[in-house]
Design a protein around this motif. Structure first.
Motif, PDB file in Angstrom:
ATOM      1  N   PHE A 203       0.811  -1.215   0.000  1.00 27.76           N
ATOM      2  CA  PHE A 203       0.000   0.000   0.000  1.00 27.76           C
ATOM      3  C   PHE A 203       0.848   1.270   0.000  1.00 27.76           C
ATOM      4  O   PHE A 203       0.371   2.330   0.402  1.00 27.76           O
ATOM      5  N   ASP A 204       2.067   1.143  -0.468  1.00 23.90           N
ATOM      6  CA  ASP A 204       2.935   2.321  -0.529  1.00 23.90           C
ATOM      7  C   ASP A 204       2.368   3.395  -1.451  1.00 23.90           C
ATOM      8  O   ASP A 204       2.687   4.577  -1.297  1.00 23.90           O
ATOM      9  N   ARG A 205       1.552   2.974  -2.424  1.00 19.88           N
ATOM     10  CA  ARG A 205       0.947   3.943  -3.354  1.00 19.88           C
ATOM     11  C   ARG A 205      -0.541   4.117  -3.067  1.00 19.88           C
ATOM     12  O   ARG A 205      -1.324   4.432  -3.948  1.00 19.88           O
ATOM     13  N   ASP A 206      -0.916   3.933  -1.810  1.00 23.13           N
ATOM     14  CA  ASP A 206      -2.292   4.131  -1.350  1.00 23.13           C
ATOM     15  C   ASP A 206      -3.144   2.906  -1.700  1.00 23.13           C
ATOM     16  O   ASP A 206      -2.634   1.814  -1.914  1.00 23.13           O
ATOM     17  N   ALA A 207      -4.458   3.106  -1.775  1.00 16.14           N
ATOM     18  CA  ALA A 207      -5.389   1.992  -1.948  1.00 16.14           C
ATOM     19  C   ALA A 207      -5.293   1.368  -3.329  1.00 16.14           C
ATOM     20  O   ALA A 207      -4.966   2.030  -4.314  1.00 16.14           O
ATOM     21  N   LEU A 208      -5.624   0.093  -3.397  1.00 14.37           N
ATOM     22  CA  LEU A 208      -5.846  -0.600  -4.660  1.00 14.37           C
ATOM     23  C   LEU A 208      -7.344  -0.540  -4.940  1.00 14.37           C
ATOM     24  O   LEU A 208      -8.156  -0.916  -4.084  1.00 14.37           O
ATOM     25  N   ILE A 209      -7.732  -0.062  -6.117  1.00  9.82           N
ATOM     26  CA  ILE A 209      -9.139   0.125  -6.470  1.00  9.82           C
ATOM     27  C   ILE A 209      -9.518  -0.871  -7.556  1.00  9.82           C
ATOM     28  O   ILE A 209      -8.916  -0.889  -8.635  1.00  9.82           O
ATOM     29  N   PHE A 210     -10.525  -1.685  -7.256  1.00  9.17           N
ATOM     30  CA  PHE A 210     -10.993  -2.713  -8.183  1.00  9.17           C
ATOM     31  C   PHE A 210     -12.386  -2.315  -8.665  1.00  9.17           C
ATOM     32  O   PHE A 210     -13.353  -2.354  -7.891  1.00  9.17           O
ATOM     33  N   ASP A 211     -12.505  -1.922  -9.914  1.00  9.76           N
ATOM     34  CA  ASP A 211     -13.798  -1.555 -10.502  1.00  9.76           C
ATOM     35  C   ASP A 211     -14.408  -2.752 -11.229  1.00  9.76           C
ATOM     36  O   ASP A 211     -13.786  -3.807 -11.378  1.00  9.76           O
ATOM     37  N   GLY A 212     -15.635  -2.568 -11.690  1.00 12.70           N
ATOM     38  CA  GLY A 212     -16.251  -3.556 -12.570  1.00 12.70           C
ATOM     39  C   GLY A 212     -16.803  -4.786 -11.881  1.00 12.70           C
ATOM     40  O   GLY A 212     -16.791  -5.875 -12.471  1.00 12.70           O
ATOM     41  N   ASN A 213     -17.268  -4.651 -10.646  1.00 14.65           N
ATOM     42  CA  ASN A 213     -17.895  -5.781  -9.936  1.00 14.65           C
ATOM     43  C   ASN A 213     -16.978  -7.000  -9.839  1.00 14.65           C
ATOM     44  O   ASN A 213     -17.442  -8.145  -9.872  1.00 14.65           O
ATOM     45  N   GLN A 214     -15.690  -6.773  -9.692  1.00  8.62           N
ATOM     46  CA  GLN A 214     -14.751  -7.901  -9.670  1.00  8.62           C
ATOM     47  C   GLN A 214     -14.787  -8.697  -8.374  1.00  8.62           C
ATOM     48  O   GLN A 214     -14.524  -9.900  -8.371  1.00  8.62           O
ATOM     49  N   ILE A 215     -15.079  -8.017  -7.260  1.00  8.46           N
ATOM     50  CA  ILE A 215     -14.943  -8.663  -5.954  1.00  8.46           C
ATOM     51  C   ILE A 215     -16.300  -8.779  -5.271  1.00  8.46           C
ATOM     52  O   ILE A 215     -16.933  -7.764  -4.964  1.00  8.46           O
ATOM     53  N   GLN A 216     -16.740  -9.991  -5.052  1.00  8.15           N
ATOM     54  CA  GLN A 216     -17.929 -10.248  -4.257  1.00  8.15           C
ATOM     55  C   GLN A 216     -17.588 -10.922  -2.928  1.00  8.15           C
ATOM     56  O   GLN A 216     -18.384 -10.897  -1.996  1.00  8.15           O
ATOM     57  N   LYS A 217     -16.411 -11.523  -2.860  1.00  2.70           N
ATOM     58  CA  LYS A 217     -15.984 -12.164  -1.620  1.00  2.70           C
ATOM     59  C   LYS A 217     -14.466 -12.092  -1.527  1.00  2.70           C
ATOM     60  O   LYS A 217     -13.760 -12.283  -2.507  1.00  2.70           O
ATOM     61  N   VAL A 218     -13.983 -11.823  -0.314  1.00  3.14           N
ATOM     62  CA  VAL A 218     -12.550 -11.805  -0.063  1.00  3.14           C
ATOM     63  C   VAL A 218     -12.324 -12.269   1.370  1.00  3.14           C
ATOM     64  O   VAL A 218     -13.115 -11.989   2.273  1.00  3.14           O
ATOM     65  N   GLU A 219     -11.223 -12.986   1.567  1.00  6.82           N
ATOM     66  CA  GLU A 219     -10.880 -13.503   2.883  1.00  6.82           C
ATOM     67  C   GLU A 219      -9.479 -13.049   3.268  1.00  6.82           C
ATOM     68  O   GLU A 219      -8.593 -12.950   2.418  1.00  6.82           O
ATOM     69  N   ILE A 220      -9.289 -12.780   4.539  1.00 11.88           N
ATOM     70  CA  ILE A 220      -7.965 -12.535   5.096  1.00 11.88           C
ATOM     71  C   ILE A 220      -7.521 -13.836   5.743  1.00 11.88           C
ATOM     72  O   ILE A 220      -8.163 -14.328   6.680  1.00 11.88           O
ATOM     73  N   LEU A 221      -6.419 -14.394   5.222  1.00 14.35           N
ATOM     74  CA  LEU A 221      -5.939 -15.692   5.690  1.00 14.35           C
ATOM     75  C   LEU A 221      -4.748 -15.525   6.626  1.00 14.35           C
ATOM     76  O   LEU A 221      -3.848 -14.716   6.377  1.00 14.35           O
ATOM     77  N   ARG A 222      -4.728 -16.335   7.657  1.00 11.11           N
ATOM     78  CA  ARG A 222      -3.568 -16.401   8.538  1.00 11.11           C
ATOM     79  C   ARG A 222      -2.420 -17.115   7.818  1.00 11.11           C
ATOM     80  O   ARG A 222      -2.589 -17.673   6.736  1.00 11.11           O
ATOM     81  N   SER A 223      -1.274 -17.146   8.471  1.00 13.98           N
ATOM     82  CA  SER A 223      -0.096 -17.770   7.856  1.00 13.98           C
ATOM     83  C   SER A 223      -0.290 -19.258   7.624  1.00 13.98           C
ATOM     84  O   SER A 223       0.340 -19.834   6.720  1.00 13.98           O
ATOM     85  N   ASP A 224      -1.182 -19.904   8.398  1.00 13.69           N
ATOM     86  CA  ASP A 224      -1.425 -21.332   8.194  1.00 13.69           C
ATOM     87  C   ASP A 224      -2.496 -21.605   7.144  1.00 13.69           C
ATOM     88  O   ASP A 224      -2.860 -22.761   6.907  1.00 13.69           O
ATOM     89  N   GLY A 225      -2.998 -20.557   6.496  1.00 15.57           N
ATOM     90  CA  GLY A 225      -3.979 -20.711   5.432  1.00 15.57           C
ATOM     91  C   GLY A 225      -5.424 -20.718   5.880  1.00 15.57           C
ATOM     92  O   GLY A 225      -6.329 -20.788   5.040  1.00 15.57           O
ATOM     93  N   THR A 226      -5.679 -20.625   7.170  1.00 14.18           N
ATOM     94  CA  THR A 226      -7.057 -20.589   7.656  1.00 14.18           C
ATOM     95  C   THR A 226      -7.579 -19.158   7.630  1.00 14.18           C
ATOM     96  O   THR A 226      -6.825 -18.205   7.855  1.00 14.18           O
ATOM     97  N   PRO A 227      -8.871 -18.972   7.355  1.00 14.48           N
ATOM     98  CA  PRO A 227      -9.411 -17.612   7.282  1.00 14.48           C
ATOM     99  C   PRO A 227      -9.609 -16.996   8.666  1.00 14.48           C
ATOM    100  O   PRO A 227     -10.134 -17.641   9.568  1.00 14.48           O
ATOM    101  N   GLN A 228      -9.145 -15.766   8.819  1.00 16.57           N
ATOM    102  CA  GLN A 228      -9.420 -15.001  10.034  1.00 16.57           C
ATOM    103  C   GLN A 228     -10.690 -14.188   9.873  1.00 16.57           C
ATOM    104  O   GLN A 228     -11.510 -14.108  10.787  1.00 16.57           O
ATOM    105  N   VAL A 229     -10.838 -13.597   8.686  1.00 14.32           N
ATOM    106  CA  VAL A 229     -12.014 -12.776   8.376  1.00 14.32           C
ATOM    107  C   VAL A 229     -12.448 -13.079   6.953  1.00 14.32           C
ATOM    108  O   VAL A 229     -11.608 -13.226   6.057  1.00 14.32           O
ATOM    109  N   SER A 230     -13.760 -13.148   6.745  1.00 12.01           N
ATOM    110  CA  SER A 230     -14.322 -13.298   5.405  1.00 12.01           C
ATOM    111  C   SER A 230     -15.355 -12.201   5.198  1.00 12.01           C
ATOM    112  O   SER A 230     -16.161 -11.930   6.086  1.00 12.01           O
ATOM    113  N   MET A 231     -15.292 -11.553   4.027  1.00  8.50           N
ATOM    114  CA  MET A 231     -16.292 -10.541   3.683  1.00  8.50           C
ATOM    115  C   MET A 231     -16.991 -10.936   2.392  1.00  8.50           C
ATOM    116  O   MET A 231     -16.348 -11.225   1.394  1.00  8.50           O
ATOM    117  N   GLU A 232     -18.330 -10.936   2.430  1.00  9.26           N
ATOM    118  CA  GLU A 232     -19.152 -11.119   1.241  1.00  9.26           C
ATOM    119  C   GLU A 232     -19.842  -9.800   0.960  1.00  9.26           C
ATOM    120  O   GLU A 232     -20.485  -9.237   1.847  1.00  9.26           O
TER     121      GLU A 232
END
Length: 292
Positions: A203-232
């Protein structure tokens, strides 16, 4: 500042009347806090509500029906406004913000914005309900900006993001001088099994902006690959991912509308991603946060 508490046997959520802002989402057994603590020396917010604009209007001025309006603040004024709490139950709280003489000086529309937080199991649903009580078309943008804290004793770079079913995503960046989007240059976020790392310089150049309905779900994964947070977040045409470069948190931001493009000088109905609501109409948009 008055706060409202939602809780069940698994989670406790705290929502503040000021800004209708989610300030805490905590596991009742482990005590883990999922929402960024708003440390003022890094980023002094938790999960601001973005309305009636997302991001900035170019050079702090926008035009509607031949008149110029000055709005220097980023992300509109809802995040700094005191909402009325109109419903409070154990698992649901509703906050409401309506237009005033002060808001109409910078945003010449009648509006009613309700922010609903609803807790069920390990999922918190955040819903925006926008109503147009006026006689003219209502033009607006609305979005979320929750910051998710990394677990105590970990670093942001230990985490990964997962976008289920995606092989790559296209994003644009923000012009550091104006704070507005540069849509002419697109970048590609390559994914491996739907995942990408979160390096310290992401994020050195600020936010990443994804247009065009690309993202409906995203998860933040811990180092072991398990999800800590999921957003729909279906129904939000744009999506931002951001953190302060040194921040131990990750913001997942579903947007209906976004910051102006650099150089935009058109009228409000021409603004990128602007939402339109007929007199007497209403619109709902919601996203869901599920924590492990």
């Amino acid at each position: 500042m008055a706060e409202r508490v939602l809780e069940n046997g698994l989670l406790k959520a705290v929502i503040r009347d000021q800004g209708a802002e989610l300030v805490s989402l905590q596991d009742r057994t482990s005590g883990q806090e999922y929402i960024w603590d708003a440390s003022p020396d890094v980023w002094n917010r938790h999960a601001p509500v973005l309305f009636p604009f997302v991001g900035k209007v170019y050079r702090g001025v926008y035009r509607h029906q031949g008149k110029e309006y000055e709005l220097r603040s980023q992300h509109g004024f809802a995040r700094d406004s005191r909402f009325d709490c109109v419903k409070e139950e154990k698992d649901c709280v509703i906050h409401r913000l309506c237009d005033t003489e002060e808001t109409r000086a910078v945003y010449p529309f009648a509006f009613r914005l309700e922010v609903i937080h609803r807790l069920e199991g390990r999922t918190l649903t955040v819903e925006y309900r926008v109503e147009n009580p006026g006689e003219d078309l209502l033009y607006y943008s609305v979005g979320g900006h929750p910051g998710f804290a990394v677990a105590e004793g970990t670093k942001r770079s230990e985490y990964r993001l997962r976008f289920p079913g995606k092989e790559r995503l296209s994003y644009i960046l923000i012009d550091p001088e104006s704070g507005c989007a540069k849509p002419d240059r697109k970048y590609t976020l390559e994914l491996e099994n739907g995942c990408c790392p979160v390096p310290e310089d992401m994020f050195d150049r600020d936010a990443l902006i994804f247009d065009g309905n690309q993202i409906q779900k995203v998860e933040i994964l811990r180092s072991d690959g398990t999800p800590q947070v999921s957003m729909e977040a279906e129904g939000f045409p744009s999506f931002g991912i951001w953190s302060k470069p040194e921040g131990p948190y990750i913001c997942l931001e579903p947007w209906a509308g976004r910051t102006d493009n650099v150089g935009f000088a058109g009228e409000l109905p021409e603004k990128y991603g602007i939402q339109k609501l007929e007199p007497g109409g209403s619109e709902r948009k919601s996203y869901r946060i599920t924590v492990a």
